[in-house]
Design an enzyme around this catalytic site. Structure first.
Site, PDB file in Angstrom:
ATOM      1  N   HIS A 157      14.437  53.320  29.897  1.00 35.83           N
ATOM      2  CA  HIS A 157      14.051  52.013  30.437  1.00 35.83           C
ATOM      3  C   HIS A 157      14.597  50.854  29.612  1.00 35.83           C
ATOM      4  O   HIS A 157      14.573  49.715  30.068  1.00 35.83           O
ATOM      5  CB  HIS A 157      12.529  51.923  30.497  1.00 35.83           C
ATOM      6  CG  HIS A 157      11.887  51.961  29.146  1.00 35.83           C
ATOM      7  ND1 HIS A 157      11.864  53.102  28.371  1.00 35.83           N
ATOM      8  CD2 HIS A 157      11.269  51.006  28.415  1.00 35.83           C
ATOM      9  CE1 HIS A 157      11.251  52.854  27.234  1.00 35.83           C
ATOM     10  NE2 HIS A 157      10.888  51.585  27.224  1.00 35.83           N
ATOM     11  N   ASP A 158      15.095  51.140  28.395  1.00 37.06           N
ATOM     12  CA  ASP A 158      15.624  50.096  27.525  1.00 37.06           C
ATOM     13  C   ASP A 158      17.141  50.134  27.416  1.00 37.06           C
ATOM     14  O   ASP A 158      17.728  49.359  26.654  1.00 37.06           O
ATOM     15  CB  ASP A 158      15.031  50.221  26.116  1.00 37.06           C
ATOM     16  CG  ASP A 158      13.620  49.662  26.018  1.00 37.06           C
ATOM     17  OD1 ASP A 158      13.271  48.796  26.834  1.00 37.06           O
ATOM     18  OD2 ASP A 158      12.874  50.106  25.127  1.00 37.06           O
ATOM     19  N   ASP A 187       5.711  54.283  21.291  1.00 30.01           N
ATOM     20  CA  ASP A 187       6.551  53.089  21.262  1.00 30.01           C
ATOM     21  C   ASP A 187       6.660  52.544  19.840  1.00 30.01           C
ATOM     22  O   ASP A 187       5.657  52.417  19.134  1.00 30.01           O
ATOM     23  CB  ASP A 187       5.938  52.038  22.193  1.00 30.01           C
ATOM     24  CG  ASP A 187       6.820  50.830  22.379  1.00 30.01           C
ATOM     25  OD1 ASP A 187       7.949  50.996  22.869  1.00 30.01           O
ATOM     26  OD2 ASP A 187       6.376  49.723  22.029  1.00 30.01           O
ATOM     27  N   GLU A 205       9.447  56.690  19.109  1.00 30.47           N
ATOM     28  CA  GLU A 205      10.576  55.754  19.091  1.00 30.47           C
ATOM     29  C   GLU A 205      10.666  55.197  17.677  1.00 30.47           C
ATOM     30  O   GLU A 205       9.718  54.596  17.180  1.00 30.47           O
ATOM     31  CB  GLU A 205      10.350  54.631  20.102  1.00 30.47           C
ATOM     32  CG  GLU A 205      11.524  53.671  20.204  1.00 30.47           C
ATOM     33  CD  GLU A 205      11.213  52.479  21.097  1.00 30.47           C
ATOM     34  OE1 GLU A 205      12.112  52.046  21.825  1.00 30.47           O
ATOM     35  OE2 GLU A 205      10.077  51.969  21.040  1.00 30.47           O
ATOM     36  N   ASP A 211       2.735  57.052  27.576  1.00 27.87           N
ATOM     37  CA  ASP A 211       3.260  56.134  26.573  1.00 27.87           C
ATOM     38  C   ASP A 211       2.118  55.635  25.697  1.00 27.87           C
ATOM     39  O   ASP A 211       1.092  55.178  26.204  1.00 27.87           O
ATOM     40  CB  ASP A 211       3.949  54.942  27.253  1.00 27.87           C
ATOM     41  CG  ASP A 211       5.316  54.656  26.663  1.00 27.87           C
ATOM     42  OD1 ASP A 211       5.370  54.439  25.439  1.00 27.87           O
ATOM     43  OD2 ASP A 211       6.306  54.644  27.402  1.00 27.87           O
TER      44      ASP A 211
END
Length: 565
Positions: free
Chosen positions: A334-335, A201, A257, A99
């Site tokens: 995860h979100d 991210d 993302e 990440d």
């Protein structure tokens, strides 16, 4: 577009390390715990693992607030543990994706600690600082994604700094070339240690509209999150520079993302001729149950599942990027909460629902992402109280609500959190029916889902109806079937509220993917009418046994992949 890159035939497995496997009994998943499960992942058939942030962090936002990009947080182990994990993964043919959180850092990072000291040191312009307005208030009415203002006052500098997320997560100033150089250097550092690629991210937020104009407030809002929070004027310039400096020279996979992106403007990110990213994560299809007219916090005001909207969104991305880029395929991460609890049926038809949603997703063109536990049909945590949540979105909202503010009571917030909170995905992995689901011998950092005695890896793999086994077959098909990689997509029955049906066409042959995404028995009359003379000539995969023809009704959450002729 060419379909020869390894990631175009791959399935990527996301690991949320805090919740995956704890090797030392401290209640927190760790890197040795991941290494211990690599054989399990190899058996599943995945090609790469994406590991959520494991860098040193105060954990204000579950590791997305990084205080040192080059050092592994002791909670998860050591740098040596990660190097060993990478070696062991590579030995099994599994690539490792890390990440990259480059929109912001922790306020404990040395860059920020220096930046806040004065306006004239080396790190002064590493972050986005603005003077107060004449009355001392914030520079603009921009809001944080986590609630409240996106500006925080720093007495030492007598200025405000920008933070799109928590106030402990100051945004980096990408206008400063020193910042960009520092980010590229840390990417090279991890490449030197064997990392194969990056999940980036909120990458669409790194370029800012630096005048920060006030948003209109027709409803009297104090702080606003709007379109200007993403896709700033220099975004693609920065990504092209990153590609030149790091991604292309070192052949690193990239997936960004990209909140605020549409199927049309996503081409700017992923068209191979532009040399930016390989893929982006869209949010369009995950927002189909969001109520745009709801009061803040909108996230906790969900609408009912609308399959027609889901088909429209996924189809738009399939059609827009065909021959112009590459899609990501996901329902969980995860979100996001567990899809079968959010849009499906996690009770009577849990197996059928889990495999039906997997079927329609994995049949599309793009790279599928499987989130830990998705491959055994894990569900939302219906046993949580408000006090059990760790998710900052829930805890911040609970603080603001008290008992009733912004149109929600505490009871309503709890019901909404059990449906949509990120902690539904972050509950510890359910390995077996022993204490703490086999995740840890200690006290787990987050409450275990109470259904672990019946929903766990060991139990699922012994079942005739095994979600894990179904995922194995889907993944194997992805590796073997060129039509899944390169075939053209066509949606069927676009307005049908229960059936998701489409074809993939390649080299003159046609394959059908169809799922009944409802708890009702649905006739196939309309589907047969659309297909005309085409019949099933080969069944490749199905989640109900004994189907050979299309003239029988589809059972609740029945799904299949078939060759037509």
């Amino acid at each position: 577009m060419a379909t020869s890159q390894w990631w175009q035939k791959a399935v990527i497995y996301q690991i949320y390390p805090k919740s995956f496997n704890d090797s030392n009994g401290d209640g927190i998943g760790d890197l040795p715990g991941i290494t211990a499960k690599l054989d399990y992942l190899k058996e599943l058939g995945i090609d790469a693992i994406w590991i959520s942030p494991i860098y040193t962090s105060p954990q204000v936002d579950s590791g997305y607030d990084i205080s040192d990009y080059r050092v592994i947080d002791p909670r998860f182990g050591t740098n040596a543990d990660l190097y060993h994990l990478i070696d062991e993964a590579h030995a099994r043919g599994i690539k490792v994706i890390m990440d990259l959180v480059a929109n912001h850092t922790s306020d404990q990072h040395v860059w920020f600690q220096q930046s806040r000291q004065s306006r004239d040191n080396y790190f002064s312009d590493f972050y986005i600082w603005r003077d107060p307005q004449p009355d001392g208030s914030a520079p603009s009415n921009w809001g944080s994604y986590f609630g409240g203002s996106a500006w925080e006052y720093e007495p030492l500098r007598q200025q405000y700094y920008l933070h799109y997320f928590a106030k402990e997560q100051p945004d980096l100033n990408w206008e400063n070339p020193l910042v960009r150089t520092a980010v590229y250097d840390l990417m090279r550092f991890w490449k030197a240690h064997g990392v194969d690629g990056w999940r980036m991210d909120v990458i669409s937020g790194i370029s800012k509209f630096t005048d920060f104009p006030d948003y209109p407030t027709p409803n009297g809002e104090q702080f606003v999150v709007g379109d200007l929070h993403a896709n700033g004027p220099r975004l693609h310039e920065f990504l092209q520079e990153m590609n030149r400096e790091v991604l292309a020279p070192f052949d690193m996979m990239s997936v960004g993302e990209a909140p605020g992106s549409t199927a049309r403007n996503a081409r700017q990110f992923v068209d191979q001729t532009r040399q930016e990213l390989n893929m982006v994560f869209t949010f369009d299809h995950m927002d189909i149950d969001a109520d745009p007219m709801a009061p803040f916090p909108q996230k906790f005001h969900s609408l009912a599942f609308d399959l027609v909207k889901l088909k429209q969104s996924l189809s738009e991305w399939q059609n827009s990027l065909f021959n112009h880029g590459w899609n990501t395929l996901y329902f969980e991460n995860h979100d996001q909460p567990r899809v079968i609890s959010r849009w499906g049926n996690d009770g009577q038809y849990r197996y059928q629902s889990a495999t039906a949603f997997a079927t329609v997703l994995h049949g599309l063109q793009g790279t599928p992402y499987v989130f830990e536990g998705e491959e055994i049909g894990m569900t939302n945590a219906h046993n949580f109280t408000l006090a059990d949540y760790n998710d900052i979105e829930v805890t911040n909202t609970a603080k603001m609500l008290g008992t009733t503010v912004m149109g929600l009571t505490a009871t309503e917030l709890l019901a909404a959190a059990q449906q949509i909170s990120r902690d539904n995905a972050r509950t510890p992995m359910q390995w077996d029916n022993s204490a703490n689901a086999g995740f840890t011998t200690g006290q787990p950092w987050l409450k275990i889902n109470s259904n672990f005695p019946t929903i766990n890896v060991a139990t699922d793999r012994q079942q005739t109806q095994s979600v894990f086994n179904y995922y194995q077959q889907l993944i194997a098909l992805r590796h073997d079937a060129e039509w899944l990689t390169a075939g053209e997509y066509q949606l069927l029955l676009s307005n049908d509220p229960q059936l998701f049906a489409y074809t993939r066409t390649y080299a003159g042959q046609v394959w059908l993917i169809v799922a009944n995404l409802s708890p009702e028995i649905v006739a196939t009359t309309a589907l047969q009418a659309v297909l005309g003379e085409q019949k099933i000539t080969q069944l490749l995969l199905q989640n109900y046994p004994e189907r050979q023809r299309l003239d029988a009704p589809l059972q609740p959450y029945e799904a299949l992949i078939a060759k037509l002729g």
